[in-house]
Design an enzyme around this catalytic site. Structure first.
Site, short mmCIF file in Angstrom:
data_model
loop_
_atom_site.label_atom_id
_atom_site.label_comp_id
_atom_site.label_asym_id
_atom_site.label_seq_id
_atom_site.Cartn_x
_atom_site.Cartn_y
_atom_site.Cartn_z
N TYR A 227 0.84 -1.21 0.00
CA TYR A 227 0.00 0.00 0.00
C TYR A 227 0.87 1.25 0.00
CZ TYR A 227 -3.97 3.00 1.28
OH TYR A 227 -4.95 3.98 1.30
N ARG B 189 -11.86 -0.95 9.44
CA ARG B 189 -11.25 0.25 10.01
C ARG B 189 -11.90 0.59 11.35
NH1 ARG B 189 -10.15 3.31 4.31
NH2 ARG B 189 -11.87 2.00 3.66
#
Ligand SMILES: NC(=O)c1ccc[n+]([C@@H]2O[C@H](COP(=O)([O-])OP(=O)(O)OC[C@H]3O[C@@H](n4cnc5c(N)ncnc54)[C@H](O)[C@@H]3O)[C@@H](O)[C@H]2O)c1
Length: 323
Positions: free
Chosen positions: A150, A191
């Site tokens: 990422y 998240r």
């Protein structure tokens, strides 16, 4: 104006599409639904000026897009697999989307002479050694670490976009987004905000990693979308802009706030801290504030709105979590 949003079925992308549709733009969303369940598309499909194209941007772009009847005036490029569990599960897809996918979309922007904005990430700073992070901080990234698909993917994206600005004079801006939350996060979203909210709304224990002293900043999605629109309109080509909140809270404070907002009976419990969890990140927002942007939504209000948008009957609390 005809505007393309890649990653348009995702959390931020769908919120952005909705705002653009409400402003009466013709909006095309492209998404392969790799990290989205497609639920955000239901609302968008009620707009007559909305088109959805299911496509993986790492593949050559479909004729429907390259020969679209209207010339594209602007492209917001958000497509990228997200989420900590996907750092291993979709590592290759992250790197390919950030590289080949970004190149395909940049070429489309060149063909249409469209204005371009790419959503990058605070993860380009890695585990930062200076606070707050200004845009000229080059970061502290491990190129082979677990977060590297990422972090390095986004860094590659930024590099490629910068090349298109220098070599082809493309009008392009880079936005480093920090933690964002709000309605439209996937129901299996790992998240921290949606996870804590789901735990609180089901009166289940709220699980914090370690002591919960690590700090985060959280930006409500409406404020973030405002920022993207302002940067697209007023930002300088080739420039990088941090975008997010600069109000820090500890993970424990966030858990307490969420218990308060949802009037939950949940208790806070500690679980093992992830090895690659970072201590904190804090954006310097001077540049974007100079364009006229500011954060409007206090965390408590944003959490209340997000909590109302969640449907408890579709809750799914995943094993893998992200703070
Ligand atoms: N939400 C945050 O806090 C945050 C923070 C920093 C950066 N970002 C960035 O913002 C962007 C949007 O993030 P989000 O939170 O909405 O995540 P999300 O996972 O909800 O949305 C990303 C979308 O991109 C799509 N996608 C992935 N690879 C693709 C491909 N090859 N082709 C077509 N579509 C593809 C996914 O299916 C998904 O719908 C991402 O680029 C992300 O890296 C988000």
């Amino acid at each position: 104006m005809c505007i393309l949003v890649t990653g348009g079925a995702g959390f931020i992308g769908a919120n952005l599409c909705q705002r653009l549709l409400e402003q009466n733009h013709e909006v095309i969303a492209v998404d392969n639904l790799i990290t989205s369940d497609g639920g955000n598309l239901n609302k968008l499909r009620s707009f007559p000026n909305f088109t959805f194209i299911k496509h993986d941007i790492t593949n050559p772009l479909p004729h429907a897009l390259t020969a679209y009847r209207l010339p594209l005036t602007a492209i917001y490029h958000l497509a990228c697999p997200t989420g900590v569990p996907n750092l291993t599960k979709l590592a290759e897809e992250m790197l390919l989307t950030c590289s080949i996918g970004t190149r395909n979309i940049l070429e489309l922007a060149r063909t249409h002479k469209a204005k371009f904005l790419v959503v990058s990430s605070s993860e380009t700073y890695g585990n930062p050694l200076i606070f707050p992070q200004t845009e000229n901080y080059t970061g502290n990234v491990d190129p082979t670490g677990i977060r590297s698909p990422y972090e390095e993917g986004k860094r590659f994206t930024e590099s490629l976009v910068s090349i298109y600005v220098r070599k082809y004079k493309l009008d392009a801006k880079i936005v480093r987004v920090f933690n964002t939350y709000g309605p439209g996060m996937d129901r299996s979203e790992t998240r921290v905000v949606p996870r804590f909210l789901r735990q609180a709304l089901s009166n289940k224990p709220i699980t914090i990693h370690g002591k919960g002293t690590q700090t985060r900043t959280f930006c409500y999605v409406d404020d973030l979308v405002n920022g993207l629109l302002i940067i697209m309109k007023k930002g300088k080509s080739g420039e990088v802009y941090n975008l997010g909140s600069d109000q820090q809270v500890t993970i424990r404070q966030l858990a307490e706030l969420i218990i308060n907002v949802t009037k939950s009976k949940s208790k806070i419990i500690k679980i093992k801290r992830l090895k690659h969890d970072h201590e904190s990140r804090l954006p310097d927002l001077t540049k974007v504030k100079k364009l006229g942007w500011k954060l409007h939504t206090p965390l408590e209000d944003g959490l209340r709105k997000t909590s109302k948008s969640l449907n408890p009957s579709s809750f799914y609390i995943p094993n893998h979590v992200d703070q």
